[in-house]
Design an enzyme around this catalytic site. Structure first.
Site, PDB file in Angstrom:
ATOM      1  N   GLU A 197       0.843  -1.188   0.000  1.00 21.79           N
ATOM      2  CA  GLU A 197       0.000   0.000   0.000  1.00 21.79           C
ATOM      3  C   GLU A 197       0.884   1.247   0.000  1.00 21.79           C
ATOM      4  O   GLU A 197       1.827   1.346   0.785  1.00 21.79           O
ATOM      5  CB  GLU A 197      -0.914  -0.004   1.230  1.00 21.79           C
ATOM      6  N   GLN A 198       0.568   2.201  -0.896  1.00 24.95           N
ATOM      7  CA  GLN A 198       1.420   3.385  -0.999  1.00 24.95           C
ATOM      8  C   GLN A 198       1.237   4.367   0.163  1.00 24.95           C
ATOM      9  O   GLN A 198       2.148   5.113   0.503  1.00 24.95           O
ATOM     10  CB  GLN A 198       1.196   4.100  -2.321  1.00 24.95           C
TER      11      GLN A 198
ATOM     12  N   ARG B 248     -16.387   3.918   5.257  1.00 26.39           N
ATOM     13  CA  ARG B 248     -15.348   3.115   4.593  1.00 26.39           C
ATOM     14  C   ARG B 248     -14.197   2.769   5.533  1.00 26.39           C
ATOM     15  O   ARG B 248     -13.654   1.664   5.485  1.00 26.39           O
ATOM     16  CB  ARG B 248     -14.805   3.868   3.375  1.00 26.39           C
TER      17      ARG B 248
ATOM     18  N   TYR C 141     -27.422   9.520   3.988  1.00 24.99           N
ATOM     19  CA  TYR C 141     -27.690   8.347   4.815  1.00 24.99           C
ATOM     20  C   TYR C 141     -26.870   8.365   6.098  1.00 24.99           C
ATOM     21  O   TYR C 141     -25.884   9.091   6.228  1.00 24.99           O
ATOM     22  CB  TYR C 141     -27.467   7.051   4.047  1.00 24.99           C
TER      23      TYR C 141
ATOM     24  N   ASP D  78     -11.756  -1.063  -9.229  1.00 22.35           N
ATOM     25  CA  ASP D  78     -11.641   0.122 -10.072  1.00 22.35           C
ATOM     26  C   ASP D  78     -10.436   0.070 -10.997  1.00 22.35           C
ATOM     27  O   ASP D  78     -10.399   0.805 -11.989  1.00 22.35           O
ATOM     28  CB  ASP D  78     -11.540   1.379  -9.201  1.00 22.35           C
TER      29      ASP D  78
END
Length: 376
Positions: free
Chosen positions: A34-35, A108, A213, A292
């Site tokens: 992970e960067q 998230r 929401y 993605d």
């Protein structure tokens, strides 16, 4: 592939962490690069349906998912100006039984934390930005900006819409700006006392919308995201700060309930909405794409995260089943491309759940049901 296979996952997003967890559970040696230097509680909310609950169930996380987020009572569609209810789809016990899993809204960052909890210590290596990769015949050599060189038997590109792994397979193709800007805000519910707010509501206008929401059962934190046309941006425009006036100016004729909610927003940010034209080349040799990195979708169906998590389930099953990477990747793509193609198309239309319609194909999907075997 046998369990001595070394798997390098590029990107510790939702899809990358999910596929890492599933493969580790099956005994594979997995490293996630992970960067970012660490995880931060930034970003925004995400809406997950029954198909993703089925994947989290395999990781033993479905109950934690439900307890951390919120089971919304329904998905409600309303006209942005009149407030007329266009659709009210209940997410009750009957819906969960029908589709085979829970519906959950969650931040998230909270979902990241849950997925990370299922990985062995030191699986994720932070601060490693991929520069490139080279297939060596019996493996892949990865080069990182900090000088690290790593070897893997297969590489999974889960590094998002600006994927370096994608460039290695397809060449340089910049993301496509879709002509709309996202306005986002997360703020305490206490800023909008007395303002009616359902668990999940999408307010529809002619060329714009607002999605609002809650993200926990406490209903003490609101997430609001709008998409509005703007021809002054492009794919390379960096995110920028906004204000509640950005929301209010974009919706001058908003229904009073929506306008009161928008007046409560704070910590507003703007960013361009981008996708990519459909390309059905998802792998090359020992390298494969997911999420993605290969099928970025517009956020108008709230399905991007779900697609990445579904990808993870099917890809992990294929890697576990086949002896050769090319066979595994071909079967994975054959299963996923038709479904993702439908999601890309409907997301671009921005028509999902505006009015009642057939939803079983989406919510009832089971990424563990499609046959992943040599005969198939």
């Amino acid at each position: 592939m046998d369990h001595m296979t070394r798997v390098a996952v590029i990107g510790a997003g939702l899809g990358g962490l999910t596929v890492a967890g599933l493969l580790q559970r099956d005994g594979f040696a997995v490293t996630v690069f992970e960067q970012a230097s660490e995880f931060w509680r930034i970003g925004a909310g995400i809406i997950l349906g029954a198909s993703t609950a089925k994947v989290l169930r395999r990781l033993g996380l479905e109950e934690a998912l439900v307890q951390t987020g919120i089971r919304p009572d329904a998905f409600v569609s309303r006209d942005v100006a009149t407030g007329t209810v266009l659709n009210d789809m209940p997410f009750d016990a009957a819906a969960e039984a029908r589709f085979g899993g829970a519906f959950v809204n969650i931040h998230r960052a909270d979902l990241h934390r849950l997925l990370l909890s299922r990985l062995a210590p030191r699986t994720v290596r932070f601060g490693h930005r991929l520069l490139g990769l080279d297939e060596t015949g019996d493996g892949v050599r990865l080069s990182f900006a900090d000088g690290l060189v790593a070897e893997a038997d297969i590489v999974i590109g889960a590094d998002g819409i600006r994927s370096v792994v994608r460039e290695a397979i397809l060449g340089h193709e910049p993301p496509r700006y879709v002509g709309k800007v996202a306005i986002r805000a997360v703020f305490p519910r206490a800023r909008a006392p007395g303002v009616p707010m359902r668990d999940c509501t999408k307010w529809w206008g002619e060329d714009r919308h607002v999605l609002a929401y809650f993200m926990t059962e406490r209903r003490d934190e609101c997430y609001v995201m709008a998409a509005i046309p703007d021809d002054r941006w492009d794919a390379d425009t960096p995110p920028a700060p906004g204000s509640r006036d950005t929301f209010l100016d974009a919706f001058p004729t908003a229904h009073p309930e929506l306008r009161q909610l928008l007046m409560a927003t704070e910590n507003v940010s703007l960013l361009p909405i981008c996708d990519r034209p459909r390309r059905d080349v998802w792998s090359s040799g020992r390298t494969v794409l997911m999420g993605d990195a290969c099928h970025a979708v517009r956020p108008f169906m709230a399905a991007g995260g779900a697609m990445a998590i579904e990808d993870a389930a099917v890809l992990a099953r294929a890697i576990t089943t086949f002896d050769e990477p090319e066979q595994a990747f071909a079967r994975y793509a054959a299963i996923r491309i038709p479904r993702v193609g439908d999601v890309q198309r409907i997301s671009a239309e921005n028509s999902w759940l505006r009015v009642p319609g057939e939803t079983d194909w989406f919510f009832g999907y089971d990424p563990f049901a499609a046959p992943v075997d040599r005969a198939a």
